[in-house]
Scaffold this active site. Structure first.
Site, PDB file in Angstrom:
ATOM      1  N   ASP A 106       0.796  -1.247   0.000  1.00 24.96           N
ATOM      2  CA  ASP A 106       0.000   0.000   0.000  1.00 24.96           C
ATOM      3  C   ASP A 106       0.823   1.289   0.000  1.00 24.96           C
ATOM      4  O   ASP A 106       0.464   2.259   0.680  1.00 24.96           O
ATOM      5  CB  ASP A 106      -0.963   0.002   1.199  1.00 24.96           C
ATOM      6  CG  ASP A 106      -1.945  -1.145   1.164  1.00 24.96           C
ATOM      7  OD1 ASP A 106      -1.941  -1.913   0.187  1.00 24.96           O
ATOM      8  OD2 ASP A 106      -2.723  -1.286   2.128  1.00 24.96           O
ATOM      9  N   LYS A 139      -6.606  -4.931  -3.288  1.00 22.71           N
ATOM     10  CA  LYS A 139      -7.276  -5.587  -2.160  1.00 22.71           C
ATOM     11  C   LYS A 139      -8.278  -4.622  -1.524  1.00 22.71           C
ATOM     12  O   LYS A 139      -7.973  -3.440  -1.347  1.00 22.71           O
ATOM     13  CB  LYS A 139      -6.234  -6.052  -1.128  1.00 22.71           C
ATOM     14  CG  LYS A 139      -5.404  -4.931  -0.503  1.00 22.71           C
ATOM     15  CD  LYS A 139      -4.320  -5.511   0.390  1.00 22.71           C
ATOM     16  CE  LYS A 139      -3.485  -4.473   1.105  1.00 22.71           C
ATOM     17  NZ  LYS A 139      -4.186  -3.625   2.049  1.00 22.71           N
ATOM     18  N   CYS A 150      -2.206  -2.730   7.803  1.00 23.10           N
ATOM     19  CA  CYS A 150      -2.129  -3.654   6.650  1.00 23.10           C
ATOM     20  C   CYS A 150      -0.894  -4.550   6.667  1.00 23.10           C
ATOM     21  O   CYS A 150      -0.946  -5.684   6.183  1.00 23.10           O
ATOM     22  CB  CYS A 150      -2.235  -2.869   5.353  1.00 23.10           C
ATOM     23  SG  CYS A 150      -3.895  -2.180   5.142  1.00 23.10           S
TER      24      CYS A 150
HETATM   25  C1  C5J Z   1      -3.180   0.406   5.589  1.00 28.64           C
HETATM   26  C2  C5J Z   1      -5.046   1.536   6.660  1.00 28.64           C
HETATM   27  N1  C5J Z   1      -2.634   0.254   4.408  1.00 28.64           N
HETATM   28  N2  C5J Z   1      -4.313   1.983   7.662  1.00 28.64           N
HETATM   29  N3  C5J Z   1      -4.481   0.868   5.614  1.00 28.64           N
HETATM   30  O1  C5J Z   1      -2.550   0.212   6.605  1.00 28.64           O
HETATM   31  O2  C5J Z   1      -6.236   1.756   6.621  1.00 28.64           O
END
Ligand code: C5J
Length: 230
Positions: free
Chosen positions: A28, A133, A166
């Site tokens: 991400d 995702k 994540c």
């Molecule tokens: C991730 C989130 N990528 N914090 N998403 O950690 O919502």
């Protein structure tokens, strides 16, 4: 001759891996999380907290690519009609903009929008796997497990953001599926310093309850100078 097995000094103990059977997973690293005007900032976070991971991660990507390893990038996001975004995710908290609302980088956390894509500094190369995702974990509602199995992958080197959300969810999901997971401590980031510290400690505690933790320098040293242990 292909390198067979390498060892990284890690917490709670040595992490042994075969580059040919290991994937580097970059979680991400999207504009929505690390640049102003995206999802992370709408939740009230200081997105500059995440940017320190970019330079070490660039190095890790470059060396892993040179070693011929499988590279996986993930992106958290949703279909434009939000059919894959449950109310439990959509309606939580009091963000300045919700998922699907239009912000300066396009609709927040929506696939195909500018903010949803990976930052230029860490852009995927042709042929690398990109997993879209809808959830926190990279295995939930994706074909990642099938793709890794087809490539003969048994270990993951995990990087990206955010450490306690994540990254953690993916490492836990990966561990449950039998993958040995090494998390690179300076290549994962959190908006909260206390969560960064606790998140890393939780992975390696109890004999490595769901993984190993090491700085990227130790991983890079193994990949570039490591002794083949067959
Ligand atoms: C991730 C989130 N990528 N914090 N998403 O950690 O919502």
């Amino acid at each position: 001759m292909a390198i067979d097995q390498l060892t990284v000094p890690a917490d709670p103990g040595p992490f042994c891996f075969k580059p040919a059977h290991t994937a580097l997973v970059v979680i991400d690293m999207q504009r929505d999380f690390v640049e102003p005007g995206g999802f992370g900032e709408t939740l009230g976070n200081d997105v500059s907290m995440l940017r320190s991971v970019i330079p070490p991660l660039q190095k890790v990507l470059a060396v892993s690519r040179s070693a011929g390893m499988v590279i996986v990038h993930t992106r958290e996001g949703h279909r434009p009609d939000l059919s894959d975004c449950p109310p439990a995710k959509l309606n939580r908290g009091t963000p300045t903009l919700r998922i699907g609302d239009t912000g300066p980088k396009g609709r927040i956390l929506i696939r195909g929008e500018y903010g949803h894509d990976i930052i230029d500094e860490l852009a995927p190369c042709p042929g690398e796997i990109v997993i879209d995702k809808p959830g926190k974990g990279s295995f939930y509602a994706t074909d990642l497990d099938d793709l890794l199995a087809a490539a003969g992958i048994t270990s993951l080197v995990v990087t990206g953001v955010t450490t306690e959300v994540c990254v953690h969810t993916t490492v836990r999901e990966g561990n449950d599926r039998g993958y040995e997971c090494l998390v690179l401590s300076d290549c994962v980031g959190s908006y909260f310093p206390e969560f960064q510290q606790a998140g890393l400690a939780m992975i390696a505690a109890q004999g490595g309850i769901f993984g190993w933790v090491a700085p990227s320098a130790a991983y890079l040293d193994a990949l570039t100078n490591g002794v083949d242990q067959q």
